[in-house]
Scaffold this active site. Structure first.
Site, PDB file in Angstrom:
ATOM      1  N   HIS A   2       0.724  -1.257   0.072  1.00  0.00           N
ATOM      2  CA  HIS A   2       0.065  -0.055   0.092  1.00  0.00           C
ATOM      3  C   HIS A   2       0.889   1.312   0.082  1.00  0.00           C
ATOM      4  O   HIS A   2       1.963   1.134   0.481  1.00  0.00           O
ATOM      5  CB  HIS A   2      -0.820  -0.205   1.299  1.00  0.00           C
ATOM      6  CG  HIS A   2      -1.994   1.040   1.629  1.00  0.00           C
ATOM      7  ND1 HIS A   2      -1.604   2.271   1.753  1.00  0.00           N
ATOM      8  CD2 HIS A   2      -3.172   0.723   1.287  1.00  0.00           C
ATOM      9  CE1 HIS A   2      -2.867   3.124   1.900  1.00  0.00           C
ATOM     10  NE2 HIS A   2      -3.673   2.244   1.488  1.00  0.00           N
ATOM     11  N   ASP A  52       3.282  -4.631   8.107  1.00  0.00           N
ATOM     12  CA  ASP A  52       1.908  -3.870   7.965  1.00  0.00           C
ATOM     13  C   ASP A  52       0.933  -5.005   8.148  1.00  0.00           C
ATOM     14  O   ASP A  52       0.819  -5.445   7.207  1.00  0.00           O
ATOM     15  CB  ASP A  52       1.834  -3.142   6.704  1.00  0.00           C
ATOM     16  CG  ASP A  52       0.661  -2.479   6.469  1.00  0.00           C
ATOM     17  OD1 ASP A  52      -0.480  -2.765   7.167  1.00  0.00           O
ATOM     18  OD2 ASP A  52       0.327  -1.821   5.269  1.00  0.00           O
ATOM     19  N   LYS A  89     -10.038  -0.753  10.838  1.00  0.00           N
ATOM     20  CA  LYS A  89     -10.135  -1.746   9.730  1.00  0.00           C
ATOM     21  C   LYS A  89     -10.388  -2.889  10.572  1.00  0.00           C
ATOM     22  O   LYS A  89     -10.575  -4.239  10.159  1.00  0.00           O
ATOM     23  CB  LYS A  89      -8.734  -2.090   8.877  1.00  0.00           C
ATOM     24  CG  LYS A  89      -8.920  -0.843   8.072  1.00  0.00           C
ATOM     25  CD  LYS A  89      -7.726  -1.285   6.955  1.00  0.00           C
ATOM     26  CE  LYS A  89      -7.236  -0.216   6.207  1.00  0.00           C
ATOM     27  NZ  LYS A  89      -8.008   0.385   5.206  1.00  0.00           N
ATOM     28  N   CYS A 142      -4.500   2.177  -3.627  1.00  0.00           N
ATOM     29  CA  CYS A 142      -3.467   3.146  -3.052  1.00  0.00           C
ATOM     30  C   CYS A 142      -2.321   1.937  -3.300  1.00  0.00           C
ATOM     31  O   CYS A 142      -1.413   1.832  -2.267  1.00  0.00           O
ATOM     32  CB  CYS A 142      -3.521   3.485  -1.529  1.00  0.00           C
ATOM     33  SG  CYS A 142      -4.884   4.605  -1.246  1.00  0.00           S
TER      34      CYS A 142
END
Lengths: 405, 128
Positions: free
Chosen positions: A122, A198, A224, A361
């Protein structure tokens, strides 16, 4: 399937509404999930009964707020199996967490040192490293994973003595594949590189164990994983966190201040300047508790079954190209020959179905795939087979309407 | 399709779905640009779908050609260009294009979000 999404749906009243005259089908969960009542209640309860600034005040409400706030940190630590709450730094989200690391490690990097990231990142796990490289003269290298996440033989050669930092996503937000994380982390550690993972796309679905992963940093966002927006976490090993120069300074993070100099506080406070997002932390802890109380393997199996079911239904459509894997994923990412994903998105929206279209993204990944973007339907525990079917039916209808010239 | 028909066509829409289908129909009325015309210079920044806009002034009147890789955007362009085609820059600048598009049931294309570049197109239409 033992899990019943309808029972969990009642905890998410937002889902029970109409959109453009149709029942809402929310399939944009990889962007943000909806919030269960227990999270909404925790935030409201905080403001109704507890609100005060934390850490400094010596009065009834401040002590209660501090206890709840630090209790939330403890909940996060247990949720990701961090040894103590000092490992948990509050951030605004994944992006801020990565920026804290890239600014904090700047003093350790020299010209020609290498920062290695994967080809599935991302922008949040790409741009901060790129900027760090341009500030320090370090070199940003891209580990060329296959678009299906698979390891290429040449990948091993990217881990060298010069690799100072390795950062990778655990699951791609754009195409839903899992990366070969353990292999990559072992290679990075063999070279003495610092490692960052991540976990933004992971926390809502998979159990996280930072001790087993053994990475230096692990980052994720609250919104999220059924938590509020504006709160996220930077987990770090203590020496890794100690190595970070605070990228913001001010109140809360100090021990002793004079006009000449400032002595910073201990971890985790050293990296948390200013009054923190107290209700965000408390809301995120409520989201962790919500997940912990569920049968998590059943939730994951359900979400994966929805993605696999959708994949199988669309696989036979000639014009559809699927980029996400058939199994072991919670989303479906696709494009349609000669039809713009925004057009598909607009028709799905007109039928009450919320999905995401575009580059997600991850522009370099889209360039590599040779496309402008994909249409992504991403599932959460409250989604149903009916919603997956509606997505497929309406998508096929959209292709029909948009396809004829 | 005449300007009157475009207006009538869009104003008759009673739902998001009807507007969608009307734009698909309208999109077929947009002459496509050649690949040579789709230059970076002609590209409108800020649109998630690619949009190219070419302007030529003759006798003080502005003439436009445009294209997009997204069909709905081509429909929006047909509507938008029908409002400004053949007008002088002063006339175009005096128009409230946002309000005109809202009247055509296209207000949902006017959000400032990154998914819609209609505002960037309007900016380019009204700039000298």
């Amino acid at each position: 399937m033992t899990f019943d999404p309808l029972s969990i749906r009642s905890s998410f009243p937002i889902l029970n509404q109409m959109a453009h005259g149709h029942s809402l089908a929310y399939l944009d969960n990889a962007a943000t999930t909806q919030k269960p009542l227990c999270v909404l209640d925790a935030i409201q309860d905080y403001y109704r009964n507890t609100n005060a600034n934390v850490h400094r005040g010596a009065h009834f409400l401040s002590v209660r707020a501090t206890n709840q706030f630090e209790g939330a940190r403890d909940t996060i630590a247990r949720f990701i199996n961090a040894p103590t709450q000092s490992h948990v730094i509050w951030t605004k989200g994944t992006t801020e967490a990565i920026n804290m690391v890239t600014y904090g490690l700047e003093h350790l990097l020299e010209k020609n040192d290498e920062i290695l990231i994967t080809s599935l990142e991302h922008h949040a796990n790409l741009v901060p490293w790129q900027q760090l490289a341009s500030r320090t003269g370090a070199v940003l290298r891209i580990l060329p994973l296959e678009a299906n996440g698979q390891w290429k033989a040449e990948c091993e050669s990217y881990f060298t003595q010069k690799t100072r930092i390795f950062a990778a996503t655990q699951v791609s937000n754009a195409i839903g594949v899992s990366t070969p994380l353990q292999t990559m982390l072992s290679l990075a550690k063999e070279q003495g590189a610092m490692t960052l993972v991540d976990g933004a796309q992971v926390v809502a679905h998979y159990p996280v164990d930072v001790e087993t992963l053994d990475c230096d940093f692990y980052v994720f966002s609250g919104h999220k994983m059924y938590g509020p927006t504006g709160i996220g976490v930077l987990y770090g090993k203590i020496p890794a966190l100690e190595a970070l120069t605070p990228y913001q300074t001010g109140g809360e993070m100090v021990r002793k201040v004079s006009y000449q100099a400032t002595e910073f506080n201990d971890l985790p406070y050293r990296l948390e300047a200013g009054t923190p997002n107290i209700e965000g932390a408390i809301g995120l802890a409520a989201a962790c508790n919500f997940l912990t109380e569920q049968d998590r393997p059943a939730l994951l199996a359900w979400e994966q079954s929805l993605a696999t079911y959708t994949y199988k239904r669309l696989k036979s459509e000639k014009s559809i190209i699927l980029y996400s894997p058939e199994t072991n994923t919670t989303l479906v990412s696709l494009s349609v020959s000669n039809i713009h994903t925004m057009d598909l998105n607009a028709y799905l929206d007109s039928q009450g179905i919320g999905v995401r279209s575009g580059s997600h993204c991850a522009q370099p990944l889209m360039t590599e795939l040779g496309i402008e973007g994909t249409l992504r339907a991403s599932f959460a525990c409250y989604n149903t087979i009916e919603e997956a079917n509606r997505f497929c039916d309406v998508l096929i209808e959209a292709i029909d309407i948009l396809g004829d010239e | 399709m005449t300007n009157f028909n475009i207006k009538e066509h869009l104003q008759a829409c009673r739902s998001k779905e009807e507007t969608f289908k009307a734009l698909v129909t309208l999109s077929k009325n947009l002459p496509r640009l050649s690949e040579e015309e789709k230059t970076d210079e002609n590209k409108v920044k800020g649109c998630e779908s690619a949009v190219w806009l070419i302007e030529a002034t003759m006798d003080g009147k502005r003439h436009f050609k445009a294209d997009s890789d997204a069909k709905l955007m081509r429909g929006v362009l047909v509507a938008l260009l029908s409002l400004v085609e053949g007008k002088t820059i002063a006339e175009i600048q005096a128009m409230d294009l946002k309000a005109e598009l809202t009247e055509l049931n296209l207000s949902s294309y006017l959000t400032s979000s990154r998914t819609n570049g209609v505002l960037s197109i309007i900016k380019k239409l009204t700039s000298c």
